[in-house]
Design an enzyme around this catalytic site. Structure first.
Site, PDB file in Angstrom:
ATOM      1  N   GLU A 112     -24.958   0.169  22.599  1.00  0.00           N
ATOM      2  CA  GLU A 112     -25.761   0.997  23.491  1.00  0.00           C
ATOM      3  C   GLU A 112     -25.193   2.409  23.567  1.00  0.00           C
ATOM      4  O   GLU A 112     -24.369   2.718  24.416  1.00  0.00           O
ATOM      5  CB  GLU A 112     -25.843   0.399  24.903  1.00  0.00           C
ATOM      6  N   GLU A 118     -24.371  -7.795  30.681  1.00  0.00           N
ATOM      7  CA  GLU A 118     -24.181  -6.568  31.465  1.00  0.00           C
ATOM      8  C   GLU A 118     -23.428  -6.896  32.753  1.00  0.00           C
ATOM      9  O   GLU A 118     -23.834  -6.535  33.860  1.00  0.00           O
ATOM     10  CB  GLU A 118     -25.525  -5.907  31.776  1.00  0.00           C
TER      11      GLU A 118
END
Length: 777
Positions: free
Chosen positions: A256, A177
């Site tokens: 995601e 991330e």
């Protein structure tokens, strides 16, 4: 501290692998190939530490708030479960994988439920222990990351969890991330990601059919490394997708697809509609998608001090298809289930076909046609992003109306089997209430004051002639830190003196000479709340004691340089600058350290009677009986202010006899209105168009359909529960037909057709529909 994560993402199958023998997992530009069978993969995230494992019924497939929620994921049409492996450190290189942190057991539960898994793993940054070093770049942290990754891979191998060993894991991913925060770190950021990739390839190599290094890739924004058994992938992890023809030949994995978002204290619940979520999924597979994962499919609960933030709630519901309690979040769960079925119906075509794209209506409509390379059958995706319905001339296949902002799935270009804007499933209204047969419990409370005498007298555990940053001082052992100092006034008493504090935490209590019964103030979201006791605030002659209690409500855990952000008090002034005063410090509350929250600790001196109301820094204890039934149990803390609650939840943790609830109240509350309730589906309603099937259910069979409040087949008006009205035409048998199909049943299915309601072909309007509202009891 609770820090950033480097994650190994594991995707585990929900039945794609048919036996315990080793499986070959490969893929090409249009399919994941498992043992030679071409697949598209529908996946959902369940974070096992946020879902509860039952001590008594760990493998039960009907305990929805436990790991066996997986059965609802499979019934919802998912192929795989994605999870992140969380490494809870007890000390450096020492991890806790017990209880609901046991990822091996979680993987075995998936396997028992015939599910596979893509997985992710993460480790906590030990920022505090290594202050002065930049997060992600210190040799200490790189070694810790490598140690953790090695640990997880070896544990998975030893448990034979990888598909090549006959286990459920079909894909592993190292996630950082990091992509949208890497820029400010410059070349150091790029070097870090490159090191991560090399380390990850070396550690994961051999897990998935001996994945060679050149078959792993860093995605476009360098936020994660994805390893699969063949060549390169293209991965995405955001809600908005703008896919282009230039990347159509690259296999795409969407890890995601956000079903909702974090919930924060004081803010409304985030919501993403079922229609919008379905639109994104259908559009992804229309554009050559191979694997799509919902983040989250079941969010669960942030237990303990794991919420992050600031101000993120303990609920990690995420507006997911399975809610925090494990209930079906309708219509989202049902609408996606129908989408999954439609995609699977065309799976053999989507994974082995020739693809053509055409544009209509001045580019507002994009028509993608997948033609089977085996038998010529077609699956067609008309997609339009205009806010009005659009009619498309498909020539020999006739005309087709594409609803506003939607994607349709057509079989052989002329039979609609799904449209993202047409919700043909029920909506459930879930309430929190007492069981009808239960007598409301009158809770009998005991209480104990938080021992604050030492702090209010300025006595701490250590001292410094400066104001310390809170994360460094507490080393993440508590949300609380006391700052205490003395001010000597050589003059006369001074009234209405202002205490100025430079504060970067979330909640601050100020006590001024409080042991002499002067004043207590609390700062809540920059709003000052004072409890003036016997005397107004003043600076008396001689020694004055200022005690400040700083409390965090979740720490920031994302963003560039977030680890360098400060918490706590950075400056203080009364009549003079107090920053360089001698300050005493104490980490945590005494009741916290003495485990007042444990009913068996014996350290709290509980008092019965004369229950203090509106009293700050107070502990409360009561016992209660679990509500009858099987529905999830909730505690309603109405009347309380800010603090912590210790309660054995979910229902599977409750005893048949007395259970204990303990509260710590910081600013003052009234526990008299606290109650225990259950969550239940009380009202269900649904719309369904002619030619579809409307399924109604009282949440997994816990209740039955006791009354049909409204039923109309024709052109009923209204779209939500409570808004239905009869239209201009209605089949006279609407109510009786629905009652016959559903009354007294836990669930029912209604074929929405003229035959069902006993009317002729000429009945109704161009598009007839059925609207139903029913009661569950």
């Amino acid at each position: 501290m609770r820090g950033s994560w480097v994650s190994i993402l594991l995707i585990a199958s929900l039945g794609l692998i048919g036996s315990c023998s080793a499986a070959a997992v490969e893929y090409d530009s249009s399919a994941v190939i498992i043992n030679g069978e071409r697949k598209i993969i529908l996946s959902g995230s369940i974070h096992y530490p946020r879902s509860i494992i039952s001590s008594a019924a760990e493998f039960s497939l009907h305990c929805l708030t436990m790991w066996s929620d997986l059965i609802e994921a499979k019934e919802g049409g998912l192929d795989t479960i994605e999870t992140y492996i969380s490494g809870m450190h007890t000390s450096l290189a020492v991890y806790n994988f017990t209880g609901n942190l046991d990822f091996v057991k979680f993987s075995k539960v998936q396997e028992a439920g015939s599910m596979h898994s893509p997985n992710s793993c993460g480790y906590t940054i030990f920022q505090i222990s290594n202050s002065g070093q930049t997060m992600r770049f210190s040799r200490f942290e790189l070694n810790e990351m490598q140690t953790f990754t090695t640990k997880i891979v070896n544990m998975a191998k030893e448990a034979k969890l990888f598909a090549s060993q006959g286990g459920p894991i079909i894909l592993a991913q190292i996630e950082n991330e990091y992509g949208n925060v890497m820029g400010p770190y410059g070349e150091a950021g790029k070097s870090y990601v490159k090191w991560c990739a090399q380390m990850a390839v070396a550690k994961i190599q051999g897990c998935l059919d001996h994945v060679p290094a050149e078959r792993c890739s860093i995605n476009r924004d360098h936020s994660f490394l994805l390893c699969c058994p063949d060549r390169l992938t293209h991965a995405m992890d955001s809600t908005a997708m703008h896919l282009h023809q230039t990347i159509r030949k690259i296999r795409k994995i969407w890890t995601e697809n956000w079903t909702g978002w974090f919930k924060k204290w004081g803010q409304k619940d985030p919501h993403r509609t079922a229609e919008d979520l379905a639109f994104s999924v259908a559009r992804f597979f229309q554009h050559n998608g191979v694997l799509q994962n919902y983040y989250m499919y079941h969010g669960g609960t942030n237990f303990g001090r794991t919420s992050g933030g600031p101000f993120i709630t303990t609920s990690y519901d995420y507006d997911a298809p399975l809610d925090e309690y494990g209930n079906l979040n309708q219509p989202k769960w049902g609408h996606l289930k129908k989408l999954h079925a439609a995609l699977k119906l065309g799976e053999k075509i989507l994974t082995n076909s020739t693809v053509k794209t055409a544009n209509y209506s001045d580019g507002w409509v994009e028509l993608t046609t997948f033609t089977s390379n085996i038998n010529g059958e077609r699956t067609v995706f008309p997609e339009q992003h205009k806010m009005d319905d659009v009619n498309v001339d498909l020539q020999q296949d006739g005309n087709y109306s594409v609803p506003a902002w939607s994607v349709s799935i057509l079989q052989d270009c002329n039979q609609e089997i799904y449209n993202t804007a047409k919700v043909n499933v029920q909506t459930s209204l879930i309430v929190k209430k007492l069981q009808e047969n239960d007598t409301p419990q009158k809770l009998s409370w005991e209480w104990a004051p938080e021992p604050t005498k030492a702090a209010l007298l300025g006595r701490g555990g250590f001292k410094a002639t400066q104001l310390l940053e809170q994360k460094a001082a507490t080393n993440d052992q508590s949300d609380y830190l006391w700052y205490m100092t003395r001010v000597v006034n050589n003059g006369t008493s001074m009234k209405n003196v202002t205490l100025r504090v430079k504060y970067s935490g979330q909640f601050l209590h100020a006590f001024i000479n409080l042991w002499d019964n002067h004043q207590h103030c609390a700062v809540v979201h920059a709003r000052l709340i004072c409890q003036t006791q016997q005397k107004p605030a003043l600076l008396k002659p001689g020694r004055n004691i200022i005690s400040l209690l700083s409390a965090t409500v979740g720490l920031q855990n994302y963003g560039e340089f977030f680890d360098e952000g400060t918490e706590g008090i950075a400056g203080a002034a009364y009549t003079t600058d107090l920053s360089s005063n001698e300050w005493s410090y104490k980490v945590g509350m005494i009741g916290e350290g003495r485990r007042f929250y444990n009913p068996h600790s014996g350290h709290a001196k509980w008092v019965s009677g004369n229950l203090p109301v509106g009293s700050a820094m107070t502990w409360y204890k009561t016992t209660f009986q679990a509500p009858s039934g099987t529905e999830p149990v909730v505690v309603d803390l109405q009347g309380m202010g800010k603090g912590h609650a210790w309660v054995p939840c979910p229902r599977s943790f409750l005893n048949n006899g007395p259970n204990t609830l303990i509260l710590f109240e910081e600013i003052g509350g009234n526990p008299s209105n606290v109650s225990f309730q259950f969550t239940a589906t009380e009202t269900i309603c649904g719309n369904a168009y002619e030619g579809t099937t409307l399924e109604l259910s009282c949440n997994g069979g816990r209740r039955t359909i006791s009354d049909i409040q409204f039923a109309s087949f024709g052109d009923p008006q209204g779209s939500t529960c409570g808004s239905f009205q009869r239209g201009s035409v209605e089949a006279s048998s609407s109510l009786s037909a629905v009652e016959k199909a559903c009354l007294g049943k836990e669930s029912c299915s209604i074929n929405v057709s003229k035959t069902t309601f006993g009317v002729g072909d000429s009945f109704g309007v161009d598009t007839n529909r059925l609207a139903v509202q029913a009661v569950c009891k």
